[in-house]
Scaffold this active site. Structure first.
Site, PDB file in Angstrom:
ATOM      1  N   TYR A  83       0.859  -1.197   0.000  1.00  0.00           N
ATOM      2  CA  TYR A  83       0.000   0.000   0.000  1.00  0.00           C
ATOM      3  C   TYR A  83       0.884   1.233   0.000  1.00  0.00           C
ATOM      4  O   TYR A  83       1.871   1.293   0.740  1.00  0.00           O
ATOM      5  CB  TYR A  83      -0.883   0.023   1.250  1.00  0.00           C
ATOM      6  N   GLU A  85      -0.423   4.918  -0.363  1.00  0.00           N
ATOM      7  CA  GLU A  85      -1.149   6.178  -0.530  1.00  0.00           C
ATOM      8  C   GLU A  85      -0.209   7.355  -0.333  1.00  0.00           C
ATOM      9  O   GLU A  85       0.702   7.297   0.496  1.00  0.00           O
ATOM     10  CB  GLU A  85      -2.279   6.319   0.514  1.00  0.00           C
ATOM     11  N   ASP A 238      -6.235  15.242 -23.844  1.00  0.00           N
ATOM     12  CA  ASP A 238      -6.269  13.808 -23.560  1.00  0.00           C
ATOM     13  C   ASP A 238      -5.653  13.107 -24.768  1.00  0.00           C
ATOM     14  O   ASP A 238      -6.286  12.993 -25.822  1.00  0.00           O
ATOM     15  CB  ASP A 238      -7.727  13.363 -23.344  1.00  0.00           C
ATOM     16  N   THR A 264      -3.324   7.337 -21.311  1.00  0.00           N
ATOM     17  CA  THR A 264      -3.110   5.970 -20.859  1.00  0.00           C
ATOM     18  C   THR A 264      -1.703   5.585 -21.284  1.00  0.00           C
ATOM     19  O   THR A 264      -1.073   6.278 -22.097  1.00  0.00           O
ATOM     20  CB  THR A 264      -4.118   5.001 -21.501  1.00  0.00           C
ATOM     21  N   LYS A 267      -1.666   2.122 -24.885  1.00  0.00           N
ATOM     22  CA  LYS A 267      -2.153   2.153 -26.277  1.00  0.00           C
ATOM     23  C   LYS A 267      -0.942   2.305 -27.205  1.00  0.00           C
ATOM     24  O   LYS A 267      -0.095   1.420 -27.207  1.00  0.00           O
ATOM     25  CB  LYS A 267      -3.168   3.290 -26.435  1.00  0.00           C
ATOM     26  N   ARG A 273      -0.532  -1.403 -18.495  1.00  0.00           N
ATOM     27  CA  ARG A 273      -1.879  -0.827 -18.387  1.00  0.00           C
ATOM     28  C   ARG A 273      -1.884   0.203 -17.256  1.00  0.00           C
ATOM     29  O   ARG A 273      -1.545  -0.114 -16.110  1.00  0.00           O
ATOM     30  CB  ARG A 273      -2.877  -1.952 -18.093  1.00  0.00           C
TER      31      ARG A 273
HETATM   32  N1  DSN Z   1     -11.075   1.962 -24.690  1.00  0.00           N
HETATM   33  C1  DSN Z   1     -10.354   3.029 -25.327  1.00  0.00           C
HETATM   34  C2  DSN Z   1     -10.675   3.089 -26.762  1.00  0.00           C
HETATM   35  O1  DSN Z   1     -10.929   2.043 -27.309  1.00  0.00           O
HETATM   36  O2  DSN Z   1     -10.630   4.136 -27.380  1.00  0.00           O
HETATM   37  C3  DSN Z   1     -10.571   4.308 -24.670  1.00  0.00           C
HETATM   38  O3  DSN Z   1     -11.383   4.186 -23.590  1.00  0.00           O
END
Ligand code: DSN
Length: 463
Positions: A83, A85, A238, A264, A267, A273
């Site tokens: 943990y 925090e 974003d 994120t 991707k 992740r």
């Molecule tokens: N799940 C991602 C996408 O496919 O664009 C974003 O949330």
């Protein structure tokens, strides 16, 4: 743990061989150190099936990728036990010296990956995923019910930017904040910045989001910055979909314009992740050093992602497909299937049955998100497996064959509902044999390319 407890309890209920505390303890310790395949064959088998799926199929979902073995090793470690925090050096619990080292290193690398000066930018690397990271930004910077503007979901935006319909608040963000969309110019498929500016003058947002999950063009951050300056609004970029391209410097970066940037990490960036929140501090020089995402290999990979995407778009156009905005400047294409007389849901079902992963997607003018008119496909994942331009021409052929099959199935279906289509797909013997044939071709093609993070030789389902 559940397995260990079950084994422990079954051994307890077998008199007269009631084991001593010492032998129980040693059994317990042994079990805790057993590998997954010994402790849980069912989960092991599911993982093996997933490996086979990833190897034999064509992964075209533009938000997915294949992360490296080293990343998988780093995220599956004893670090999971702690943990922590708070922030490095300011934790609620003790014992965080190595978590602090890891988090500080992660922050340093995150800033370096995007060429950011730590005196000017900070980064929070604790967020578990993109939607929570956006919500964290809203709650940190806005009061409840302050106003947010973002690209409308049916025009390529994202749920976490506050989607609501005329009658229903779909995203929780639209419950806790007041949201107003901006949209594409439907005749060009590009963002309508003039209308955005007019709407902002009336709506007076406190925050504008520049970011999308199904927009094949580049954002004009400078233009949105001007609107934000006029409205004294925060500019949140974003870049979840495009952060790998931005880190490699192959498309424009939002960091010169944005106040906050979320992304994120799994991707196009191809990491583990998770998500990150970058926030602007003061103004200092830019640090040019970088880590993995700044290597020549990573830049080359991202250039290949763009080149593959462009070839893929061109091949689809040549086959008579209509693309929203007419093409692509990034890693994805958004196919509007209306001129083909079919929709995204039906095509997605056929693609899935021939082992091609892509997703249905709304296109401008759609009234239903459940049966939308488009299909969204991207190149990051297959480029990681070594697909080049010629391979994406082949992928376009596979896609075209799947769409033709979908049209045949639609014509044979007993009714007009999606379930009638699925019934026809599953029951018609001729269609089943066509699907099996195409699936075989797709798998034989995909299997020529290397897997990421595991060896074909060690797979249970490689045949
Ligand atoms: N799940 C991602 C996408 O496919 O664009 C974003 O949330």
């Amino acid at each position: 743990m559940a397995v260990a407890l079950r084994r422990l309890s079954s051994s307890i209920h077998k008199p007269p061989h009631f084991p001593s505390a010492a032998s129980l303890y040693s059994t317990w310790i042994k079990q805790l150190n057993e590998p997954l395949e010994v402790i849980d064959p069912e989960i092991t088998d599911i993982i093996e099936l997933e490996k086979a799926r990833q190897w034999k199929g064509l992964e075209l979902i533009p938000s997915e990728n294949f992360t490296s073995l080293s990343v998988m090793q780093a995220v599956g470690s004893v670090m999971t036990n702690k943990y922590s925090e708070g922030y490095p050096g300011a934790r609620y619990y003790g014992g965080n010296e190595y978590i602090d080292m890891a988090e500080t290193l992660c922050q340093k690398r995150a800033l370096e990956a995007f060429g950011l000066d730590p005196a000017k930018w900070g980064v929070n690397v604790q967020s578990l995923s993109g939607s929570p990271s956006n919500f964290q930004v809203y709650t940190a910077l806005l009061k409840p019910h302050e106003r947010i503007m973002a690209l409308d979901l049916p025009h390529g935006g994202h749920l976490s930017h506050g989607y609501q319909t005329d009658t229903k608040k779909i995203s929780a963000v639209s419950i806790f904040f007041e949201t107003m969309p901006y949209r594409l110019n439907e005749s060009t498929g590009y963002i309508d910045y003039d209308q955005l500016e007019k709407s902002a003058a009336l709506f007076r947002p406190k925050l504008i989001v520049a970011g999308a999950s199904a927009y094949a063009r580049l954002y004009d951050y400078a233009r949105i910055r001007k609107v934000c300056d006029k409205q004294k609004a925060v500019l949140l970029a974003d870049i979840a979909h495009i952060s790998g391209l931005v880190a490699a410097g192959v498309i424009p970066s939002p960091f010169d314009y944005a106040d906050v940037v979320t992304t994120t990490t799994h991707k196009s960036l191809r990491g583990p992740r998770g998500a990150m929140i970058f926030f602007r501090k003061g103004v200092k020089e830019i640090n040019k050093q970088g880590q993995e995402a700044m290597t020549p290999e990573f830049k080359h990979y991202q250039q290949q992602v763009l080149s593959n995407s462009s070839t893929f778009a061109q091949s689809l156009l040549e086959k008579g497909y209509e693309l929203v905005s007419g093409g692509t400047d990034n890693h994805l294409v958004l196919v509007n299937l209306r001129n083909k007389g079919i929709d995204g849901s039906r095509v997605e079902k056929v693609l899935e049955s021939v082992h091609i992963a892509a997703n249905k997607n709304t296109v401008p003018g759609d009234v239903s998100a459940m049966v939308p008119g488009g299909i969204r496909m991207g190149t990051p994942a297959l480029t990681s497996r070594g697909f080049a331009e010629e391979d994406f021409k082949k992928v376009a052929e596979f896609f075209d064959e799947a769409v033709k099959l979908a049209l045949q199935i639609k014509a044979n279906a007993q009714g007009t509902k999606l379930k009638d289509f699925v019934a026809a797909l599953q029951s018609d013997a001729h269609i089943q044999s066509e699907i099996a044939k195409l699936r075989h071709e797709v798998e034989e093609y995909a299997k020529q390319f290397p897997t990421i993070g595991f060896e074909v030789e060690t797979m249970k389902y490689s045949k």
